[in-house]
Design a protein around this motif. Structure first.
Motif, PDB file in Angstrom:
ATOM      1  N   UNK A   1      10.263 -10.732   8.713  1.00 46.30           N
ATOM      2  CA  UNK A   1      10.413  -8.885   8.646  1.00 46.30           C
ATOM      3  C   UNK A   1      10.797  -8.486   6.899  1.00 46.30           C
ATOM      4  N   UNK A   2       9.758  -9.454   6.167  1.00 47.76           N
ATOM      5  CA  UNK A   2      10.067  -8.609   4.425  1.00 47.76           C
ATOM      6  C   UNK A   2       9.109  -7.616   4.639  1.00 47.76           C
ATOM      7  N   UNK A   3       9.493  -6.738   3.289  1.00 45.35           N
ATOM      8  CA  UNK A   3       8.375  -6.095   3.543  1.00 45.35           C
ATOM      9  C   UNK A   3       7.620  -6.154   2.145  1.00 45.35           C
ATOM     10  N   UNK A   4       6.162  -6.620   2.463  1.00 44.38           N
ATOM     11  CA  UNK A   4       5.542  -6.684   1.416  1.00 44.38           C
ATOM     12  C   UNK A   4       4.517  -5.699   0.332  1.00 44.38           C
ATOM     13  N   UNK A   5       3.773  -6.290  -0.497  1.00 43.67           N
ATOM     14  CA  UNK A   5       2.902  -5.426  -1.482  1.00 43.67           C
ATOM     15  C   UNK A   5       2.274  -6.025  -1.403  1.00 43.67           C
ATOM     16  N   UNK A   6       1.229  -5.375  -0.623  1.00 41.66           N
ATOM     17  CA  UNK A   6      -0.567  -6.466  -0.773  1.00 41.66           C
ATOM     18  C   UNK A   6      -1.543  -5.674  -2.153  1.00 41.66           C
ATOM     19  N   UNK A   7      -2.063  -6.161  -2.998  1.00 41.69           N
ATOM     20  CA  UNK A   7      -3.307  -6.035  -3.135  1.00 41.69           C
ATOM     21  C   UNK A   7      -4.471  -6.908  -2.875  1.00 41.69           C
ATOM     22  N   UNK A   8      -6.264  -6.455  -2.798  1.00 46.78           N
ATOM     23  CA  UNK A   8      -6.586  -7.717  -2.362  1.00 46.78           C
ATOM     24  C   UNK A   8      -7.654  -6.608  -3.983  1.00 46.78           C
ATOM     25  N   UNK A   9      -8.199  -7.740  -4.124  1.00 48.59           N
ATOM     26  CA  UNK A   9      -8.800  -7.650  -5.244  1.00 48.59           C
ATOM     27  C   UNK A   9     -10.385  -8.152  -5.889  1.00 48.59           C
ATOM     28  N   UNK A  10     -11.494  -8.021  -6.582  1.00 41.68           N
ATOM     29  CA  UNK A  10     -12.320  -9.004  -7.221  1.00 41.68           C
ATOM     30  C   UNK A  10     -11.994  -9.794  -7.602  1.00 41.68           C
TER      31      UNK A  10
END
Length: 274
Positions: free
Chosen positions: A21-30
């Motif tokens: 239930x926590x906020x999350x910032x996701x980045x998918x990187x090469x």
């Protein structure tokens, strides 16, 4: 000879975790050739990334969790499913929490974000996990097996005692086009009477009618994307869990399998390859 592929550009998405239930910032990187899929904490830069491999599975209760030492990442299967079908060999998944965003409970957004970023070929030969014999894991009336096949195919039978659901079966020759239309939109499902118990145990805290499809004894509490959405989501999970053994080429047949059996099969396949 196939070459490895990674993302052509970074992907960014903000949301909440299904179970935390926590906020999350996701980045998918090469990522560099030979890296595989790596999960890392952007807020813990000193922590060593955790490879998304069968050997790193630490738990399978209601989701697939990988970890190393004190670092863990759970509910990775939806993202892994999209990466698998999009043919991404190498990717760095950066999160500022322990769980990727749930979005709507499906893999549709992940699939589209990866498609929009695109992939690029790398200077390394891809090691496809070719199923060349029969693998099978059983648990009473539940099982999952992998057989030789010249493409990727999944045949799944779901068994549910609830009269609203019952027995569901779906078979799919997996291509990006078929997956995007038939599997990616299939969402996580929950029984209303289980929700309170799950949340009391710290699970499903990010669940809502926007992130999960819920049924009770009267019927569905929100509209379905497919009449047999449950079994389609099971195929989505299988494709994510088996990506832990690499890029699969074979026919996966399952009856009432879940994350525990899926990842056990992935471990069996991966250990033999090693």
């Amino acid at each position: 000879m196939q070459k490895e592929r990674t993302l052509a550009a970074r992907v960014v998405y903000d949301g909440i975790g299904l179970h935390s239930g926590k906020p999350v910032h996701m980045e998918l990187a090469p990522a560099a050739p030979g890296s595989g899929i790596l999960f890392a904490r952007s807020d813990l830069p000193e922590a060593v990334p955790v490879p998304a491999t069968a050997a790193h599975v630490t738990a399978t209760l209601r989701a697939t969790t990988i970890g190393a030492g004190s670092l863990k990442f759970f509910t990775i299967e939806h993202l892994m499913s999209a990466l698998h079908v999009q043919g991404v060999d190498n990717c760095l998944v950066l999160l500022d929490a322990e769980e990727p965003p749930v979005v709507d409970g499906s893999a549709r957004t992940f699939f589209r974000l990866i498609a929009e970023a695109g992939t690029v070929e790398q200077d390394a030969e891809r090691r496809v996990t070719v199923i060349d014999r029969i693998y099978r894991v059983d648990d009473g009336s539940h099982f999952i097996m992998a057989l030789p096949y010249d493409r990727l195919r999944v045949s799944f039978t779901s068994l549910n005692d609830h009269p609203l659901i019952g027995v569901q079966y779906y078979d799919l020759e997996v291509t990006p086009e078929a997956y995007e239309k038939e599997i990616a939109p299939a969402r996580t499902i929950a029984y209303e009477k289980e929700v309170a118990a799950l949340q009391a145990n710290g699970l499903g805290l990010g669940g809502s009618l926007e992130t999960v499809i819920v049924y009770n004894d009267e019927g569905w509490m929100n509209p379905l994307n497919f009449p047999n959405e449950l079994v389609r989501h099971k195929i989505l999970d299988v494709l994510g869990d088996l990506r832990l053994a690499g890029m699969i080429r074979g026919h996966i047949i399952a009856v009432a399998s879940g994350h525990a059996l899926n990842t056990a099969l992935a471990k069996q396949i991966a250990e033999e390859r090693e």
